[in-house]
Write a protein that holds these residues in place. Structure first.
Motif: not given
Length: 296
Positions: A199-209, A236-238, A243-254
């Motif tokens: 995933a990191e090679a694709k530009g996504i960090i998997i923080a936990d699962t 998103p790796k980019a 030091g703070h919460s991250q932008a995400s592709y998951d339901k953290q936004f909700v």
């Protein structure tokens, strides 16, 4: 194409095996049919809104990872091709296409096998209090979202009602035995490391699962869902900056929206604004596109 929004399924002549927060599971002969709906939960409460196409995203990502990790451990996946389903499911094809899979029936192990590579969520809250997570001591001075020295295995109880509880490896070993616990830990870490590197090679960090496992006869196999935006934190790796919460592709936004309105995290859950629904749908679709190369 799958139906745009599916909150609940209804197949009158099929036996409902279990209805989870997101998935409806039916018994089909000696197999299970898992249907991923567009329901979304947060803080272990099902929200009233559907996220369009979410079920299809979850289903397709899990299929991708089941195939990607089968060299590490066997899994319960049989097929997601509705044309290959048993004859009695053919009449429901339009409702099942893209959002379902036929799987082996197993005896599930009642622990969630959580792997954390970064400091976030409940792990961060525990670290702030004890400088450890699930009795694993961590270095001092870690900031929110920091990468951990090594991924850690932090199991949790799997509760039918209410919140899952983080527990120590020793607690899990006491319940399951040393052999089974060691196997689950090693398998979980191996899956996470392989998939996180990809995933990191694709530009996504998997923080936990979290992973779930079950016994197929005497063999432990991977079950449920795998590395979806529902079961994982995708960053998103980019844009990553600790030091703070991250932008995400998951339901953290909700989750962040619900935190912002000071909801007390007990049912009934509040309605989500259309803007939050649309942005969440877009994030799920983007995760599928980046990881599996599939566009919905």
């Amino acid at each position: 194409m799958c139906a745009k929004e599916v909150l609940y399924t209804d197949f009158p002549d099929l036996k409902l095996f279990r209805r989870g927060k997101v998935r409806d599971v039916y018994e089909v002969d000696k197999y299970l049919l898992i249907v991923s709906t567009d329901r979304i939960s947060a803080f272990d409460v099902i929200l009233p809104n559907a996220i369009p196409n979410k079920g299809a995203v979850l289903n397709k990502i899990s299929v991708f990872w089941f195939n990607f990790t089968k060299d590490i451990i066997p899994n319960h996946f049989i097929t997601a091709d509705a044309d290959e389903y048993p004859e009695n499911l053919r009449k429901y094809k339009d409702a099942l296409v893209n959002r379902s899979m036929l799987v082996k029936k197993t005896n599930p192990i009642s622990f969630e096998c959580v792997v954390r590579g970064y400091l976030a969520g409940s792990g961060q809250k525990e670290y702030n209090k004890t400088q450890s997570i699930c009795a694993i001591k961590l270095p001092a001075g870690l900031k929110e979202s920091d990468k951990l020295p090594e991924p850690i295995f932090t199991p949790a109880t799997k509760e039918e009602v209410g919140h899952d509880m983080n527990v120590s490896g020793a607690y899990m070993e006491d319940k399951l035995g040393k052999k089974t616990s060691s196997f689950l830990k090693e398998a979980s870490l191996a899956i996470y490391k392989k998939c996180a590197n990809y995933a990191e090679a694709k530009g996504i960090i998997i923080a936990d699962t979290k992973f779930e496992f079950g016994f197929n006869n005497d063999e432990i196999i991977l079950i449920d869902e795998v590395l979806t935006p529902d079961s994982s934190r995708f960053w998103p790796k980019a844009e990553f900056k600790p030091g703070h919460s991250q932008a995400s592709y998951d339901k953290q936004f909700v989750r962040d929206y619900l935190e912002s309105i000071n909801w007390d995290k007990t049912p009934p859950a509040p309605q989500l604004p259309q803007e939050v629904i649309k942005k969440t749908e877009a994030k799920y679709k983007e995760a599928l596109k980046v990881l599996a190369g599939i566009e919905l």
